[in-house]
Design a protein around this motif. Sequence first.
Motif, PDB file in Angstrom:
ATOM      1  N   HIS A   3      34.668 -21.201 -35.882  1.00  0.00           N
ATOM      2  CA  HIS A   3      35.837 -21.035 -35.026  1.00  0.00           C
ATOM      3  C   HIS A   3      36.877 -20.191 -35.747  1.00  0.00           C
ATOM      4  N   ALA A   4      37.695 -19.509 -34.971  1.00  0.00           N
ATOM      5  CA  ALA A   4      38.718 -18.623 -35.533  1.00  0.00           C
ATOM      6  C   ALA A   4      40.036 -19.376 -35.672  1.00  0.00           C
ATOM      7  N   PRO A   5      40.601 -19.470 -36.870  1.00  0.00           N
ATOM      8  CA  PRO A   5      41.900 -20.136 -37.033  1.00  0.00           C
ATOM      9  C   PRO A   5      43.022 -19.320 -36.402  1.00  0.00           C
ATOM     10  N   LEU A   6      44.178 -19.919 -36.293  1.00  0.00           N
ATOM     11  CA  LEU A   6      45.309 -19.278 -35.620  1.00  0.00           C
ATOM     12  C   LEU A   6      45.651 -17.933 -36.245  1.00  0.00           C
ATOM     13  N   GLU A   7      45.667 -17.852 -37.562  1.00  0.00           N
ATOM     14  CA  GLU A   7      46.053 -16.606 -38.210  1.00  0.00           C
ATOM     15  C   GLU A   7      45.110 -15.470 -37.836  1.00  0.00           C
ATOM     16  N   ARG A   8      43.814 -15.758 -37.768  1.00  0.00           N
ATOM     17  CA  ARG A   8      42.851 -14.731 -37.379  1.00  0.00           C
ATOM     18  C   ARG A   8      43.089 -14.291 -35.935  1.00  0.00           C
ATOM     19  N   ARG A   9      43.377 -15.211 -35.054  1.00  0.00           N
ATOM     20  CA  ARG A   9      43.627 -14.857 -33.652  1.00  0.00           C
ATOM     21  C   ARG A   9      44.862 -13.957 -33.537  1.00  0.00           C
ATOM     22  N   LYS A  10      45.888 -14.254 -34.318  1.00  0.00           N
ATOM     23  CA  LYS A  10      47.095 -13.422 -34.287  1.00  0.00           C
ATOM     24  C   LYS A  10      46.788 -12.014 -34.758  1.00  0.00           C
ATOM     25  N   GLU A  11      45.919 -11.886 -35.748  1.00  0.00           N
ATOM     26  CA  GLU A  11      45.553 -10.560 -36.249  1.00  0.00           C
ATOM     27  C   GLU A  11      44.792  -9.770 -35.181  1.00  0.00           C
ATOM     28  N   VAL A  12      43.914 -10.445 -34.461  1.00  0.00           N
ATOM     29  CA  VAL A  12      43.168  -9.778 -33.386  1.00  0.00           C
ATOM     30  C   VAL A  12      44.129  -9.329 -32.283  1.00  0.00           C
ATOM     31  N   VAL A  13      45.097 -10.176 -31.939  1.00  0.00           N
ATOM     32  CA  VAL A  13      46.087  -9.818 -30.918  1.00  0.00           C
ATOM     33  C   VAL A  13      46.887  -8.594 -31.347  1.00  0.00           C
ATOM     34  N   GLU A  14      47.252  -8.540 -32.599  1.00  0.00           N
ATOM     35  CA  GLU A  14      48.029  -7.393 -33.096  1.00  0.00           C
ATOM     36  C   GLU A  14      47.243  -6.099 -32.918  1.00  0.00           C
ATOM     37  N   VAL A  15      45.955  -6.117 -33.259  1.00  0.00           N
ATOM     38  CA  VAL A  15      45.124  -4.929 -33.095  1.00  0.00           C
ATOM     39  C   VAL A  15      44.970  -4.582 -31.615  1.00  0.00           C
TER      40      VAL A  15
END
Length: 467
Positions: A256-268
């Motif tokens: 599963h993707a932690p919150l920090e990883r999801r935020k990085e994907v959103v930024e891209v």
Amino acid sequence: MDTIWPEKLPQTKGPKYVLVAETIRNAIENKVLGVGAKLPPVRELAYRLQITPGTVARAYSILTNEGLLQAEVGRGTFVAPPKLPVLDDVWSRQLHLRDDKYGADVSLFSPRLADVGQVALIRECLMKVAQAEPEMFLNYPTRDAYQPARQAVVEWLSDVPLGPLTSEDIVLTHGGQNGICVVFQTVLKGPRPVILVEDLSYAGFRRAAELMRAEVVGIRMDKWGICPEALDQTLRQTQAQAVCVSPEVQNPTGSHAPLERRKEVVEVARRHDLQIIEDDCYRMGDARAPSYRALAPERGWHVSSISKTLTPALRVGFAIAPLERSADLRRSAEYGYFGLAQPLAELTRLLLSDPRSREIATKVRERMGEYVRIAVNALGGFDLVWDPQVPFVWLKLPSGWRSAAFSRAAEREGIQVRSADEFALRDGRAPNAVRIAMNGHVSLERFEEAMLRLRSLLDNPPEQISV
């Protein structure tokens, strides 16, 4: 038992487990073995006959499924009493399925939920639907007619961090796969759109993309799923319109993707104006971080269903658009299939509104967790990724095994698993791994026997590797 066995099995053609089963079956039919007679433990009989324990276990399983034997936890395996005739065996039989399509005695190809009360509840709801007003069975469905069912979905999803959500945001679909297709129809534009997926991902993404005549490009992933740097690099080289992700339960690796990883994907995604399509169909427990729809309300699409919480048989799913795009999503559904049949929408409303459904979903998760624990106990000595709230495990194979060869060897043992190759792109590289799904349609004892047969295979790789 000593009276029915020679020192060795006869040298006849055919699988040995069939010969073992036939010998026991004949002994029961000829009254050599009476009701209640105890059979030797699997390993003892295997040693006596100079065959593998898996062969004996498979023979016992076949006869248990036929009702000739019964296994009692902690006591052993016994000759079962004759079955009493029943008027309607469909309603009374224990649920043990054989996947004849693939020739597997125990199919671990896709998760199969245990029945912990949902069948009775669905039947009860179906009887209520049958008593509905005649108009439900005569009229075309309308948007207003779906409102009660959509509101039931909103309440069902109330504990999922999706951001602002009303019944107008819900589109009812025929399962999660149909939901993905409807989202693609809404999002993709142009004659040859590009969709991004993780290097290992749910094959349904690719199949839906093929229907849309879209090109699929794989993105490098790590233990947390899609890599933001690789996503950014690919977006600089392509005109991709959407990326498909499963951050809560990555299929097939179970991560599963932690919150920090999801935020990085959103930024891209914001940097490149990329739509994010989240498949949440495999989550059985609580969400571990906000959804992409909550993190990026202008570009996060969400697809879910009841297939892994209640039942996949009804083919009921939900698609949810980003804010300001709900009308576009509804239009795609209405143009494509008008909507669910009204009786099915009413069944969905009754089922999701009943407080017993949440209790059942919890019991389903707990029951499937028992199968996961059995798998871990048997296979935990190997490189295994697992979670008690995920209905499959991801097994990285030890040296000496290729995933395709292991899958074929498992099938010869009567067990079907999914090779990593089935989750990779056609031109991609797959690791030597397999996904093993939990099958709640078989008893825990039978499932454990299957896990032990897999462990025996893992402990004894072939001398020559098949490729």
